[in-house]
Design a protein around this motif. Structure first.
Motif, PDB file in Angstrom:
ATOM      1  N   ALA A 119       0.832  -1.206   0.000  1.00  0.00           N
ATOM      2  CA  ALA A 119       0.000   0.000   0.000  1.00  0.00           C
ATOM      3  C   ALA A 119       0.865   1.253   0.000  1.00  0.00           C
ATOM      4  O   ALA A 119       0.538   2.254  -0.662  1.00  0.00           O
ATOM      5  CB  ALA A 119      -0.930  -0.013   1.206  1.00  0.00           C
ATOM      6  N   LEU A 120       1.982   1.203   0.732  1.00  0.00           N
ATOM      7  CA  LEU A 120       2.895   2.339   0.757  1.00  0.00           C
ATOM      8  C   LEU A 120       3.504   2.563  -0.629  1.00  0.00           C
ATOM      9  O   LEU A 120       3.557   3.703  -1.121  1.00  0.00           O
ATOM     10  CB  LEU A 120       3.987   2.093   1.798  1.00  0.00           C
ATOM     11  CG  LEU A 120       4.866   3.278   2.188  1.00  0.00           C
ATOM     12  CD1 LEU A 120       4.046   4.376   2.845  1.00  0.00           C
ATOM     13  CD2 LEU A 120       5.978   2.816   3.147  1.00  0.00           C
ATOM     14  N   ARG A 121       3.935   1.490  -1.265  1.00  0.00           N
ATOM     15  CA  ARG A 121       4.491   1.621  -2.617  1.00  0.00           C
ATOM     16  C   ARG A 121       3.465   2.169  -3.590  1.00  0.00           C
ATOM     17  O   ARG A 121       3.790   2.975  -4.475  1.00  0.00           O
ATOM     18  CB  ARG A 121       5.026   0.262  -3.101  1.00  0.00           C
ATOM     19  CG  ARG A 121       6.274  -0.222  -2.368  1.00  0.00           C
ATOM     20  CD  ARG A 121       6.908  -1.407  -3.092  1.00  0.00           C
ATOM     21  NE  ARG A 121       6.040  -2.581  -3.120  1.00  0.00           N
ATOM     22  CZ  ARG A 121       6.043  -3.538  -2.181  1.00  0.00           C
ATOM     23  NH1 ARG A 121       6.850  -3.445  -1.138  1.00  0.00           N
ATOM     24  NH2 ARG A 121       5.243  -4.579  -2.292  1.00  0.00           N
ATOM     25  N   ALA A 122       2.224   1.745  -3.432  1.00  0.00           N
ATOM     26  CA  ALA A 122       1.156   2.234  -4.313  1.00  0.00           C
ATOM     27  C   ALA A 122       0.950   3.730  -4.123  1.00  0.00           C
ATOM     28  O   ALA A 122       0.737   4.470  -5.097  1.00  0.00           O
ATOM     29  CB  ALA A 122      -0.141   1.471  -4.051  1.00  0.00           C
ATOM     30  N   SER A 123       1.023   4.191  -2.882  1.00  0.00           N
ATOM     31  CA  SER A 123       0.895   5.623  -2.623  1.00  0.00           C
ATOM     32  C   SER A 123       2.046   6.392  -3.249  1.00  0.00           C
ATOM     33  O   SER A 123       1.857   7.452  -3.856  1.00  0.00           O
ATOM     34  CB  SER A 123       0.833   5.888  -1.117  1.00  0.00           C
ATOM     35  OG  SER A 123       0.593   7.261  -0.852  1.00  0.00           O
ATOM     36  N   PHE A 124       3.267   5.848  -3.123  1.00  0.00           N
ATOM     37  CA  PHE A 124       4.426   6.491  -3.751  1.00  0.00           C
ATOM     38  C   PHE A 124       4.214   6.609  -5.267  1.00  0.00           C
ATOM     39  O   PHE A 124       4.500   7.653  -5.860  1.00  0.00           O
ATOM     40  CB  PHE A 124       5.700   5.682  -3.495  1.00  0.00           C
ATOM     41  CG  PHE A 124       6.164   5.638  -2.076  1.00  0.00           C
ATOM     42  CD1 PHE A 124       5.608   6.459  -1.100  1.00  0.00           C
ATOM     43  CD2 PHE A 124       7.179   4.762  -1.704  1.00  0.00           C
ATOM     44  CE1 PHE A 124       6.064   6.405   0.212  1.00  0.00           C
ATOM     45  CE2 PHE A 124       7.642   4.724  -0.400  1.00  0.00           C
ATOM     46  CZ  PHE A 124       7.071   5.531   0.550  1.00  0.00           C
ATOM     47  N   ALA A 125       3.739   5.521  -5.872  1.00  0.00           N
ATOM     48  CA  ALA A 125       3.563   5.510  -7.324  1.00  0.00           C
ATOM     49  C   ALA A 125       2.507   6.515  -7.767  1.00  0.00           C
ATOM     50  O   ALA A 125       2.651   7.180  -8.800  1.00  0.00           O
ATOM     51  CB  ALA A 125       3.181   4.102  -7.785  1.00  0.00           C
ATOM     52  N   GLU A 126       1.462   6.630  -6.979  1.00  0.00           N
ATOM     53  CA  GLU A 126       0.349   7.521  -7.343  1.00  0.00           C
ATOM     54  C   GLU A 126       0.654   8.989  -7.069  1.00  0.00           C
ATOM     55  O   GLU A 126       0.107   9.874  -7.726  1.00  0.00           O
ATOM     56  CB  GLU A 126      -0.908   7.106  -6.577  1.00  0.00           C
ATOM     57  CG  GLU A 126      -2.149   7.884  -6.970  1.00  0.00           C
ATOM     58  CD  GLU A 126      -3.398   7.374  -6.259  1.00  0.00           C
ATOM     59  OE1 GLU A 126      -4.448   8.045  -6.374  1.00  0.00           O
ATOM     60  OE2 GLU A 126      -3.318   6.318  -5.592  1.00  0.00           O
ATOM     61  N   HIS A 127       1.549   9.244  -6.106  1.00  0.00           N
ATOM     62  CA  HIS A 127       1.772  10.620  -5.654  1.00  0.00           C
ATOM     63  C   HIS A 127       3.220  11.079  -5.836  1.00  0.00           C
ATOM     64  O   HIS A 127       3.722  11.897  -5.059  1.00  0.00           O
ATOM     65  CB  HIS A 127       1.347  10.763  -4.191  1.00  0.00           C
ATOM     66  CG  HIS A 127      -0.094  10.465  -3.956  1.00  0.00           C
ATOM     67  ND1 HIS A 127      -1.102  11.370  -4.217  1.00  0.00           N
ATOM     68  CD2 HIS A 127      -0.713   9.330  -3.504  1.00  0.00           C
ATOM     69  CE1 HIS A 127      -2.267  10.829  -3.935  1.00  0.00           C
ATOM     70  NE2 HIS A 127      -2.070   9.589  -3.502  1.00  0.00           N
ATOM     71  N   GLY A 128       3.885  10.555  -6.848  1.00  0.00           N
ATOM     72  CA  GLY A 128       5.200  11.054  -7.205  1.00  0.00           C
ATOM     73  C   GLY A 128       6.271  10.826  -6.162  1.00  0.00           C
ATOM     74  O   GLY A 128       7.142  11.675  -5.960  1.00  0.00           O
ATOM     75  N   GLY A 129       6.207   9.676  -5.486  1.00  0.00           N
ATOM     76  CA  GLY A 129       7.213   9.346  -4.490  1.00  0.00           C
ATOM     77  C   GLY A 129       6.881   9.805  -3.078  1.00  0.00           C
ATOM     78  O   GLY A 129       7.739   9.739  -2.191  1.00  0.00           O
ATOM     79  N   PHE A 130       5.646  10.247  -2.871  1.00  0.00           N
ATOM     80  CA  PHE A 130       5.221  10.718  -1.558  1.00  0.00           C
ATOM     81  C   PHE A 130       4.147   9.805  -0.973  1.00  0.00           C
ATOM     82  O   PHE A 130       3.410   9.130  -1.692  1.00  0.00           O
ATOM     83  CB  PHE A 130       4.668  12.144  -1.659  1.00  0.00           C
ATOM     84  CG  PHE A 130       5.722  13.189  -1.877  1.00  0.00           C
ATOM     85  CD1 PHE A 130       6.188  13.960  -0.823  1.00  0.00           C
ATOM     86  CD2 PHE A 130       6.253  13.401  -3.145  1.00  0.00           C
ATOM     87  CE1 PHE A 130       7.164  14.917  -1.014  1.00  0.00           C
ATOM     88  CE2 PHE A 130       7.237  14.354  -3.344  1.00  0.00           C
ATOM     89  CZ  PHE A 130       7.692  15.123  -2.286  1.00  0.00           C
TER      90      PHE A 130
END
Length: 233
Positions: A119-130
């Motif tokens: 889930a953390l990686r998915a957030s990074f992918a969706e939000h430009g590394g954030f």
């Protein structure tokens, strides 16, 4: 006189301590809320975990502070714990507020389940590394009023992902530091296994608060009293 350096957790900045700082200053102490690189008014500043460690150490050194009480909430316990051993005899005490603590060679996300890391990686992918901040629903059950939740949600900014995946670097055992751990019971009745082990040290103390994970909003005066007691030894 103690000098408090206060660092809030993921998504937050110095503004999160707005109701705590006046209580500390009214008691005659210095209070220095700090925004870490990449967050709040420092958005756009590149940051990894060691950047955040340097932010804390740099604040102490820039202000030439002594009798320092470092306060780290949530994620910020990881950089604050590392900074505590790097400021030497400037340190009076470190206070971990319902926080993670650094483990040498491990990151903030090291102990997460595979589902959580995905889930953390998915957030990074969706939000430009954030890491995107939670919506209002993510703060339910934490002893916060609707107004307090709205204040957090409105002020929160995406958290730099590298700070969550880079490993901590410790020079010595964390249990050698003079420390207070504040456990917020609505976020779970027991400290993590790592914290429980550290609390066996004669230099560590446990304080419990009957509130949720963001006590600087839900119980700011009570938290300030705890910080003042910690500074008094």
């Amino acid at each position: 006189m103690a000098e408090f350096v206060l660092v809030a957790g993921a998504w937050l900045g110095a503004w999160a301590w707005g109701e705590v700082v006046p209580e500390l200053r009214a008691a005659g102490h210095g209070a220095h809320p700090l925004t870490l690189s990449g967050l709040a008014e420092r958005r756009g500043v590149p940051a990894g975990q060691q950047t955040h460690v340097r932010d804390v150490v740099g604040e102490v050194e820039r202000r030439d502070l002594r009798e320092v009480v470092l306060v780290g909430h949530s994620y910020a316990g990881i950089p604050v714990g590392q900074a505590a051993e790097r400021i030497g005899d400037r340190l009076a005490r470190v206070v971990f507020v319902d926080s993670d603590v650094p483990v040498d060679g491990e990151s903030f996300a090291s102990g997460w389940s595979e589902e959580g890391r995905a889930a953390l990686r998915a957030s990074f992918a969706e939000h430009g590394g954030f890491w995107a901040p939670p919506t209002a629903a993510g703060y339910s059950g934490q002893g916060l009023t609707d107004g307090q939740v709205a204040r957090i949600v409105d002020g929160a900014t995406p958290h730099p992902g590298a700070t969550l995946t880079e490993p901590a670097v410790l020079a010595g055992p964390l249990d050698a530091l003079p420390a207070t751990y504040v456990k917020c019971l609505l976020d779970g009745p027991e400290p993590s296994d790592v914290v429980a082990g550290l609390l066996t040290s004669e230099r560590w103390r446990l304080v419990e608060m009957d509130t949720g994970h963001w006590p600087m909003f839900s119980r700011p005066r009570e938290l300030a009293r705890i910080l003042l007691d910690a500074a008094a030894g």
